[in-house]
Write an enzyme that holds these catalytic residues in place. Structure first.
Site, PDB file in Angstrom:
ATOM      1  N   THR A  75      -2.727  74.213 -25.263  1.00  0.00           N
ATOM      2  CA  THR A  75      -1.537  73.530 -24.738  1.00  0.00           C
ATOM      3  C   THR A  75      -0.289  74.119 -25.382  1.00  0.00           C
ATOM      4  O   THR A  75       0.678  74.462 -24.695  1.00  0.00           O
ATOM      5  CB  THR A  75      -1.624  72.011 -25.031  1.00  0.00           C
ATOM      6  OG1 THR A  75      -2.761  71.486 -24.353  1.00  0.00           O
ATOM      7  CG2 THR A  75      -0.373  71.288 -24.578  1.00  0.00           C
ATOM      8  N   ASN A 154     -10.861  74.895 -15.169  1.00  0.00           N
ATOM      9  CA  ASN A 154     -11.599  73.961 -16.017  1.00  0.00           C
ATOM     10  C   ASN A 154     -12.304  72.850 -15.246  1.00  0.00           C
ATOM     11  O   ASN A 154     -13.061  72.091 -15.818  1.00  0.00           O
ATOM     12  CB  ASN A 154     -10.650  73.346 -17.052  1.00  0.00           C
ATOM     13  CG  ASN A 154      -9.401  72.778 -16.426  1.00  0.00           C
ATOM     14  OD1 ASN A 154      -8.640  73.494 -15.768  1.00  0.00           O
ATOM     15  ND2 ASN A 154      -9.183  71.500 -16.597  1.00  0.00           N
ATOM     16  N   HIS A 204     -11.677  74.852 -29.520  1.00  0.00           N
ATOM     17  CA  HIS A 204     -12.617  73.740 -29.327  1.00  0.00           C
ATOM     18  C   HIS A 204     -13.390  73.778 -28.006  1.00  0.00           C
ATOM     19  O   HIS A 204     -14.269  72.952 -27.783  1.00  0.00           O
ATOM     20  CB  HIS A 204     -11.924  72.384 -29.533  1.00  0.00           C
ATOM     21  CG  HIS A 204     -11.067  71.913 -28.406  1.00  0.00           C
ATOM     22  ND1 HIS A 204     -11.511  71.006 -27.480  1.00  0.00           N
ATOM     23  CD2 HIS A 204      -9.794  72.208 -28.069  1.00  0.00           C
ATOM     24  CE1 HIS A 204     -10.523  70.749 -26.612  1.00  0.00           C
ATOM     25  NE2 HIS A 204      -9.473  71.471 -26.958  1.00  0.00           N
ATOM     26  N   THR A 243       2.829  75.701 -41.758  1.00  0.00           N
ATOM     27  CA  THR A 243       1.719  76.145 -42.598  1.00  0.00           C
ATOM     28  C   THR A 243       0.464  76.315 -41.765  1.00  0.00           C
ATOM     29  O   THR A 243       0.132  75.455 -40.959  1.00  0.00           O
ATOM     30  CB  THR A 243       1.483  75.109 -43.721  1.00  0.00           C
ATOM     31  OG1 THR A 243       2.689  74.992 -44.468  1.00  0.00           O
ATOM     32  CG2 THR A 243       0.341  75.545 -44.634  1.00  0.00           C
ATOM     33  N   CYS A 329      -9.450  66.215 -18.347  1.00  0.00           N
ATOM     34  CA  CYS A 329      -8.299  66.822 -18.995  1.00  0.00           C
ATOM     35  C   CYS A 329      -7.029  66.192 -18.496  1.00  0.00           C
ATOM     36  O   CYS A 329      -6.106  65.917 -19.242  1.00  0.00           O
ATOM     37  CB  CYS A 329      -8.228  68.309 -18.673  1.00  0.00           C
ATOM     38  SG  CYS A 329      -9.326  69.263 -19.657  1.00  0.00           S
TER      39      CYS A 329
HETATM   40  C1  LIG Z   1      -8.762  72.473 -22.560  1.00  0.00           C
HETATM   41  C2  LIG Z   1      -7.808  73.322 -21.825  1.00  0.00           C
HETATM   42  C3  LIG Z   1      -6.473  73.458 -22.227  1.00  0.00           C
HETATM   43  C4  LIG Z   1      -5.914  72.685 -23.398  1.00  0.00           C
HETATM   44  O1  LIG Z   1      -6.372  73.209 -24.585  1.00  0.00           O
HETATM   45  P1  LIG Z   1      -6.097  72.460 -25.984  1.00  0.00           P
HETATM   46  O2  LIG Z   1      -6.518  73.448 -27.003  1.00  0.00           O
HETATM   47  O3  LIG Z   1      -6.936  71.235 -25.953  1.00  0.00           O
HETATM   48  O4  LIG Z   1      -4.645  72.166 -26.039  1.00  0.00           O
HETATM   49  C5  LIG Z   1      -5.662  74.307 -21.522  1.00  0.00           C
HETATM   50  N1  LIG Z   1      -6.120  74.995 -20.471  1.00  0.00           N
HETATM   51  C6  LIG Z   1      -7.382  74.893 -20.039  1.00  0.00           C
HETATM   52  C7  LIG Z   1      -7.835  75.693 -18.884  1.00  0.00           C
HETATM   53  C8  LIG Z   1      -8.272  74.051 -20.703  1.00  0.00           C
HETATM   54  O5  LIG Z   1      -9.524  73.964 -20.272  1.00  0.00           O
END
Ligand SMILES: *Cc1c(COP(=O)(O)O)cnc(C)c1O
Length: 405
Positions: A75, A154, A204, A243, A329
């Site tokens: 993000t 996603n 993640h 940091t 999401c």
């Molecule tokens: C999960 C996801 C995000 C957001 O990622 P974060 O590291 O949770 O902020 C952005 N783009 C796509 C395609 C995602 O699947």
């Protein structure tokens, strides 16, 4: 023993691989230094670890270490890429092109940019969710400074023709940003071959920790100039002050390393399980798949079961399997009472979108789990339908006139 509920929501997040946790642990305690402390060994150790992770991540996408900016996730990387380019190229043009199926963290940033005087064209996708390079070409003007198209979706897993879009952008002298959060570690990525200028990533989604990600920013041919969005101590060459989250960055590096090493093997194993589950789910009367049949992520499965509300299905199966409706999401879509913007974009109507589930298989998914979850889902769908007067009426003939009370 199989642990219940079976976790099938790996597009939303993934468990941290134990090998990743192991690698991270010393950086919380013994090696706790601040990577920006240049005057003692605590700082140096932390810096060495961060630079190693940077190198691993860069190598995995054929980039240079100095082209990687660590962030708090995808993000933030998407925000930095879009706002940073919009700001730095303000004098050159104020037009940005993106697509209807992007993640909220791209679409919402585009919305903010629109309010501050930029023009944004959000191009359509086809019924499989593919962004056709031709539609991008048609949207381009002399004012266009950036194209942002995600590498893999996603929700429906569809893969974009990034290579062709990259060639087009190169031809027209427009920068290309891609959100590679779902594709990193799942398909080979080469930022050089694909002509990518900026690319967002997250740990993640690939069995690394939450709260860490990165933005690739091309340093040569051309050198991409970005305006920082976080001011302060000048970390990350001034591009992202704050940091560094050393343990998380170490974990990200190891997560990428493992994902790339196991990519081929996992695509075959998990892809096989996905196909197995897909067969079970599509055997249900009038069930249909969303997304491209083959040109999609190997771990994705997005299915519509007419007459069966996804939230009802999830509630019924809460002890057996964890998956999501249209999109977890973008709870923004749900809160606003909208169906998933991705499903709507590929022509799934609002009602069908509400009857749609998204499944994401992962590294720890087993065949036993798939067989169990698949059977439970089929059973629950049939059960919910058997109590649906609407289903009974509309499917009278199919059911030989038997109307369930
Ligand atoms: C999960 C996801 C995000 C957001 O990622 P974060 O590291 O949770 O902020 C952005 N783009 C796509 C395609 C995602 O699947």
């Amino acid at each position: 023993m199989m642990k219940l509920p079976v976790y099938l929501d790996n597009h939303s997040t993934t468990p941290v691989d134990k090998r990743v946790v192991e690698a991270m642990l010393p950086y919380f305690t013994e090696h706790f230094g601040n990577a920006a402390s240049r005057h003692h060994s605590f700082g140096w150790q932390a810096e060495v670890a961060v630079e190693h992770a940077r190198k691993v991540l860069a190598r995995s996408v054929n980039a240079e270490p100095k082209e990687i900016i660590f962030t708090s996730g995808a993000t933030e990387a998407n925000n930095l890429a879009l706002k940073g380019i919009a700001e730095s190229l303000r004098g050159k043009g104020r037009h940005i092109i993106t697509s209807k199926t992007e993640h909220r963290s791209v679409l919402d940033v585009c919305g903010v940019l629109e309010k501050s005087g930029y023009r944004v064209t959000v191009v359509d996708v086809d019924r499989y969710g593919i962004v056709h390079p031709e539609t991008i070409r048609e949207a381009m003007t002399d004012e266009t400074i950036l194209v942002s198209v995600m590498m893999a979706n996603n929700e429906i897993g569809t893969l974009a023709p990034i290579s062709e879009i990259g060639r087009l952008c190169l031809e027209r002298g427009v920068l290309l940003h891609t959100d590679a959060t779902q594709s990193l570690g799942k398909i080979p990525i080469d930022v050089q071959a694909l002509n990518i200028h900026l690319m967002s990533m997250s740990a993640h989604k690939i069995y690394g920790p939450k709260g860490v990600g990165a933005l690739y920013v091309r340093a040569q041919n051309p050198r991409v100039q970005l305006t920082q969005q976080m001011d302060g101590g000048g970390h990350e060459r001034g591009m992202r002050s704050g940091t560094m989250n050393v343990p998380a960055i170490v974990g990200f590096g190891v997560a990428v390393e493992i994902a790339c090493e196991e990519m081929t093997k996992e695509s075959v194993r998990v892809g096989g399980l996905r196909d197995r589950l897909e067969k079970m789910l599509l055997s249900v009367d009038s069930a249909s798949r969303n997304g491209h049949p083959s040109n999609r992520l190997y771990n994705n499965l997005n299915v519509t079961f007419p007459y069966v509300r996804a939230d009802g299905l999830m509630a019924k199966l809460k002890k057996d399997a964890a998956f999501s409706s249209g999109s977890a999401c973008s709870s923004a879509d749900l809160e606003a009472g909208h169906a998933s913007h991705v499903l709507t974009a590929i022509g799934v109507d609002e009602d069908a979108a509400r009857n749609t589930i998204r499944i994401g298989l992962g590294r720890f998914t087993t065949q036993e789990e798939i067989d169990f979850a698949g059977a439970k889902i089929v059973e629950a769908v049939n059960n919910i339908r058997s109590q649906s007067p609407q289903y009974a009426i509309e499917n009278k003939e199919k059911n030989h006139g038997a109307v369930v009370s």
